[in-house]
Design a protein around this motif. Structure first.
Motif, PDB file in Angstrom:
ATOM      1  N   ARG A 277     -14.618  14.924   9.525  1.00  0.00           N
ATOM      2  CA  ARG A 277     -15.834  14.477   8.847  1.00  0.00           C
ATOM      3  C   ARG A 277     -15.536  14.202   7.383  1.00  0.00           C
ATOM      4  O   ARG A 277     -14.563  14.707   6.822  1.00  0.00           O
ATOM      5  CB  ARG A 277     -16.963  15.503   8.967  1.00  0.00           C
ATOM      6  CG  ARG A 277     -16.749  16.773   8.171  1.00  0.00           C
ATOM      7  CD  ARG A 277     -17.969  17.664   8.275  1.00  0.00           C
ATOM      8  NE  ARG A 277     -17.695  18.974   7.701  1.00  0.00           N
ATOM      9  CZ  ARG A 277     -18.571  19.933   7.624  1.00  0.00           C
ATOM     10  NH1 ARG A 277     -19.788  19.757   8.092  1.00  0.00           N
ATOM     11  NH2 ARG A 277     -18.251  21.095   7.095  1.00  0.00           N
TER      12      ARG A 277
ATOM     13  N   THR B  78     -17.699  14.283   3.768  1.00  0.00           N
ATOM     14  CA  THR B  78     -18.953  14.803   3.210  1.00  0.00           C
ATOM     15  C   THR B  78     -19.378  14.117   1.916  1.00  0.00           C
ATOM     16  O   THR B  78     -20.408  14.475   1.356  1.00  0.00           O
ATOM     17  CB  THR B  78     -18.838  16.325   2.966  1.00  0.00           C
ATOM     18  OG1 THR B  78     -17.790  16.557   2.025  1.00  0.00           O
ATOM     19  CG2 THR B  78     -18.564  17.069   4.260  1.00  0.00           C
TER      20      THR B  78
ATOM     21  N   PRO C 162     -23.913  15.497  11.876  1.00  0.00           N
ATOM     22  CA  PRO C 162     -23.620  16.264  10.664  1.00  0.00           C
ATOM     23  C   PRO C 162     -24.224  17.660  10.787  1.00  0.00           C
ATOM     24  O   PRO C 162     -25.336  17.811  11.285  1.00  0.00           O
ATOM     25  CB  PRO C 162     -24.318  15.485   9.551  1.00  0.00           C
ATOM     26  CG  PRO C 162     -24.571  14.132  10.101  1.00  0.00           C
ATOM     27  CD  PRO C 162     -24.687  14.284  11.587  1.00  0.00           C
TER      28      PRO C 162
ATOM     29  N   ASN D 262     -23.820  20.393   8.041  1.00  0.00           N
ATOM     30  CA  ASN D 262     -23.205  20.843   6.803  1.00  0.00           C
ATOM     31  C   ASN D 262     -23.302  22.346   6.574  1.00  0.00           C
ATOM     32  O   ASN D 262     -22.596  22.885   5.738  1.00  0.00           O
ATOM     33  CB  ASN D 262     -23.799  20.073   5.622  1.00  0.00           C
ATOM     34  CG  ASN D 262     -23.450  18.603   5.691  1.00  0.00           C
ATOM     35  OD1 ASN D 262     -22.403  18.228   6.209  1.00  0.00           O
ATOM     36  ND2 ASN D 262     -24.331  17.763   5.207  1.00  0.00           N
ATOM     37  N   ASP D 263     -24.164  23.025   7.334  1.00  0.00           N
ATOM     38  CA  ASP D 263     -24.296  24.465   7.143  1.00  0.00           C
ATOM     39  C   ASP D 263     -23.291  25.263   7.971  1.00  0.00           C
ATOM     40  O   ASP D 263     -23.241  26.480   7.894  1.00  0.00           O
ATOM     41  CB  ASP D 263     -25.732  24.915   7.450  1.00  0.00           C
ATOM     42  CG  ASP D 263     -26.207  24.463   8.816  1.00  0.00           C
ATOM     43  OD1 ASP D 263     -25.669  23.471   9.345  1.00  0.00           O
ATOM     44  OD2 ASP D 263     -27.124  25.098   9.355  1.00  0.00           O
TER      45      ASP D 263
ATOM     46  N   GLY E 235     -21.097  13.244   6.673  1.00  0.00           N
ATOM     47  CA  GLY E 235     -20.893  14.499   7.376  1.00  0.00           C
ATOM     48  C   GLY E 235     -20.772  14.397   8.877  1.00  0.00           C
ATOM     49  O   GLY E 235     -20.522  15.406   9.548  1.00  0.00           O
TER      50      GLY E 235
END
Length: 164
Positions: free
Chosen positions: A69, A71, A92, A94-95, A120
């Motif tokens: 990925r 970001t 995505p 992201n966490d 992402g």
């Protein structure tokens, strides 16, 4: 003693704007002069110098065990010469630091469109069954140096994937 990776088959779906929405956009041809709208690629390239180039890829089969990925930018990919191709994606997330296994999907992309991967979006490919395909690629000039995060499913899950 090492365990041989299991191979999970991913059934590919023909890509549509609707089924690809969790991962990005599909951009199909439109009439010249059409005003900019939500059907046009919604790009995020503000974190650096955009790079638009043609990359020649050779057939490596339809198996993979890495997802990557970016970001800091969106990425656009499309095949030249109308050649069809495949891509595996995961939305995505992201966490979390790795793709969500049960959300990985594969798509069959016709040669008359391009895709925009959302910031992402995890991805593997492009894959194809031709000897080689030239792809245009739009990302940042340093994406593959400073914004390239890869997850190896062989290491974490003893798992590989095959697009069918």
């Amino acid at each position: 003693m090492s365990v041989s990776p299991q191979l999970k088959k991913l059934q590919s779906a023909w890509i549509t704007a609707e089924n690809f929405r969790p991962y990005g956009q599909v951009i199909f041809p439109s009439q010249d002069g059409k005003s900019f709208d939500q059907d046009d690629a919604q790009l995020s390239l503000h974190n650096g110098i955009p790079r638009f180039y043609i990359m020649r890829l050779y057939n490596q089969g339809l198996e993979f065990h890495h997802l990557t990925r970016h970001t800091q930018c969106t990425q656009c990919l499309g095949a030249l010469e109308g050649k069809d191709w495949f891509i595996a994606v995961c939305p995505p997330c992201n966490d979390v630091s790795e793709p969500i296994l049960d959300k990985i999907a594969a798509f069959h992309v016709p040669g008359n469109c391009f895709i925009k991967l959302e910031v992402g979006t995890w991805h593997a490919g492009p894959f194809f069954q031709h000897e080689f395909v030239d792809f245009y690629n739009l990302e940042l000039s340093d994406t593959n140096l400073v914004d390239h995060f890869t997850h190896n499913f062989h290491k974490t899950h003893q798992l590989g994937f095959e697009i069918v």
